[in-house]
Design an enzyme around this catalytic site. Structure first.
Site, mmCIF file in Angstrom:
data_model
loop_
_atom_site.group_PDB
_atom_site.id
_atom_site.type_symbol
_atom_site.label_atom_id
_atom_site.label_comp_id
_atom_site.label_asym_id
_atom_site.label_seq_id
_atom_site.Cartn_x
_atom_site.Cartn_y
_atom_site.Cartn_z
ATOM 1 N N ASN A 9 73.321 19.901 -6.510
ATOM 2 C CA ASN A 9 74.345 20.926 -6.732
ATOM 3 C C ASN A 9 73.860 22.321 -7.005
ATOM 4 O O ASN A 9 73.530 22.590 -8.057
ATOM 5 C CB ASN A 9 75.224 20.529 -8.216
ATOM 6 C CG ASN A 9 76.349 21.372 -8.537
ATOM 7 O OD1 ASN A 9 76.664 22.269 -7.804
ATOM 8 N ND2 ASN A 9 76.847 21.212 -9.624
ATOM 9 N N LYS A 11 75.604 25.025 -7.049
ATOM 10 C CA LYS A 11 76.581 25.899 -8.120
ATOM 11 C C LYS A 11 76.673 27.299 -7.324
ATOM 12 O O LYS A 11 76.675 27.186 -6.100
ATOM 13 C CB LYS A 11 75.717 26.033 -9.350
ATOM 14 C CG LYS A 11 75.419 24.568 -9.963
ATOM 15 C CD LYS A 11 75.234 24.724 -11.449
ATOM 16 C CE LYS A 11 74.927 23.257 -11.821
ATOM 17 N NZ LYS A 11 74.438 23.331 -13.284
ATOM 18 N N HIS A 94 83.146 18.702 -12.727
ATOM 19 C CA HIS A 94 81.681 19.345 -13.077
ATOM 20 C C HIS A 94 81.994 19.948 -14.651
ATOM 21 O O HIS A 94 83.214 20.603 -14.707
ATOM 22 C CB HIS A 94 81.093 20.409 -12.341
ATOM 23 C CG HIS A 94 79.672 20.445 -12.708
ATOM 24 N ND1 HIS A 94 79.492 21.486 -13.730
ATOM 25 C CD2 HIS A 94 78.389 19.799 -12.336
ATOM 26 C CE1 HIS A 94 78.150 21.339 -14.073
ATOM 27 N NE2 HIS A 94 77.527 20.450 -12.988
ATOM 28 N N GLU A 96 81.114 22.209 -15.704
ATOM 29 C CA GLU A 96 81.291 23.928 -15.776
ATOM 30 C C GLU A 96 82.608 24.181 -15.260
ATOM 31 O O GLU A 96 83.231 25.210 -15.557
ATOM 32 C CB GLU A 96 80.218 24.697 -14.859
ATOM 33 C CG GLU A 96 78.736 24.552 -15.631
ATOM 34 C CD GLU A 96 77.517 24.509 -14.484
ATOM 35 O OE1 GLU A 96 77.834 24.764 -13.333
ATOM 36 O OE2 GLU A 96 76.713 24.175 -15.196
ATOM 37 N N GLU A 166 76.890 13.382 -16.849
ATOM 38 C CA GLU A 166 76.109 14.470 -17.180
ATOM 39 C C GLU A 166 76.535 15.139 -18.462
ATOM 40 O O GLU A 166 77.414 15.841 -18.836
ATOM 41 C CB GLU A 166 76.445 15.639 -16.199
ATOM 42 C CG GLU A 166 76.314 15.413 -14.689
ATOM 43 C CD GLU A 166 76.213 16.479 -13.870
ATOM 44 O OE1 GLU A 166 75.244 16.574 -13.337
ATOM 45 O OE2 GLU A 166 77.248 17.377 -13.844
ATOM 46 N N GLY A 172 71.301 22.326 -17.526
ATOM 47 C CA GLY A 172 70.685 23.620 -17.401
ATOM 48 C C GLY A 172 69.762 24.074 -18.681
ATOM 49 O O GLY A 172 69.643 25.261 -18.964
ATOM 50 N N SER A 212 69.088 18.365 -16.175
ATOM 51 C CA SER A 212 67.709 18.731 -16.192
ATOM 52 C C SER A 212 66.897 17.602 -15.803
ATOM 53 O O SER A 212 65.664 17.372 -16.258
ATOM 54 C CB SER A 212 67.331 19.078 -17.786
ATOM 55 O OG SER A 212 68.084 20.253 -18.166
HETATM 56 P P1 PGA Z 1 70.733 20.880 -14.109
HETATM 57 O O1 PGA Z 1 72.309 20.693 -13.703
HETATM 58 O O2 PGA Z 1 70.043 19.814 -13.301
HETATM 59 O O3 PGA Z 1 70.104 22.234 -13.899
HETATM 60 O O4 PGA Z 1 70.598 20.390 -15.628
HETATM 61 C C1 PGA Z 1 72.772 19.505 -13.445
HETATM 62 C C2 PGA Z 1 74.243 19.775 -12.945
HETATM 63 O O5 PGA Z 1 74.937 20.455 -13.458
HETATM 64 O O6 PGA Z 1 74.571 19.028 -12.017
#
Ligand code: PGA
Length: 249
Positions: A9, A11, A94, A96, A166, A172, A212
């Site tokens: 992803n 983003k 997601h 976010e 997630e 992140g 992560s």
């Molecule tokens: P990350 O993000 O690997 O940077 O923690 C995962 C995601 O948001 O899908």
């Protein structure tokens, strides 16, 4: 048999030139694997990404879409628009999108329904916040996210659904759920689906872990019985890291 999947992803990262370069690098470095490999660049670069992966097994995903067919929804993208440029799978829900853009379970239920009606595959994301885990509420929260957005769907819809668990506290942040925490939640998710539908639906759905995932921890997380791969954010932005994660599956 459910498939193994490693999805990146991206983003809101990578301009057009960077997208082309990363796609070319991934195509060149992609190892032999039985896993499905996917990347989700930003909307404006999807067409170029679709062109770039043509000679490879990499699939290009969209990060979001609107639930309406078409119309006065300034700034939004419809399912048909995605299909028209060669997209077959869309990420929905997601954290976010939920946190910064007000996407509720109700909105997500509509988006999932539209996507599936259009024959798009859905990668449905969900997971608890840190407070939910601290208060021991994480299982019931995850159960309600699944129930509210997915459990009204007919059994037949599940062949077009991939789940991505997630935990928000791991996205992140550099903090990963331990392989045991991931396995515990994935087993719970599978049981919840078996209870709502049946064991066959539960066994056949791929459940990815996200939060992560890095080259250093991917293999151990992916080794868990109910973890069928990963949705990767930060570490998907560099070809070598993403390839190393694919090698962990
Ligand atoms: P990350 O993000 O690997 O940077 O923690 C995962 C995601 O948001 O899908």
């Amino acid at each position: 048999m459910r498939s193994k999947i490693v999805a990146g992803n991206w983003k809101m990262n990578k301009n057009l030139a960077e997208t082309k370069a990363l796609i070319a690098d991934l195509v060149a470095k992609l190892p032999e694997t039985n896993a499905e490999v996917m990347v989700a660049p930003t909307f404006v670069n999807l067409t170029n990404a679709v062109d770039g992966v043509k000679s490879s097994k990499i699939e290009v995903l969209a990060q979001n879409m609107h639930f309406a067919e078409s119309g006065a929804y300034t700034g939004e993208i419809s399912a048909d628009m995605l299909i028209n440029i060669g997209i077959n799978t869309v990420i929905l829900g997601h954290s976010e999108r939920r946190a910064y853009f007000g996407e509720t379970d109700d909105i997500l239920a509509k988006k999932v329904k539209t996507a599936l009606d259009k024959n798009l595959r859905v990668m449905f994301c969900f997971g608890e916040e840190l407070e939910d885990r601290k208060s021991g509420n994480h299982f019931s929260l995850v159960e309600s996210q699944l129930k509210n957005a997915l459990f009204s769907l007919p059994e037949s819809a599940w062949s077009n659904i991939v789940l991505a668990y997630e935990p928000v506290w791991a996205i992140g942040t550099g903090e990963t759920a331990s392989p045991e925490q991931a396995q515990e939640m994935h087993a719970f998710i599978r049981k919840t689906i078996a209870d709502a539908y049946n064991a066959e639906v539960a066994d056949n759905v791929s459940i990815l872990y996200g939060g992560s995932v890095k080259p250093a921890n991917a293999k151990e997380i992916f080794s868990k019985e109910d973890v069928d791969g990963g949705l990767i954010g930060g570490a998907a932005l560099a070809a070598d890291d993403f390839v190393a994660i694919i090698n962990g599956i």
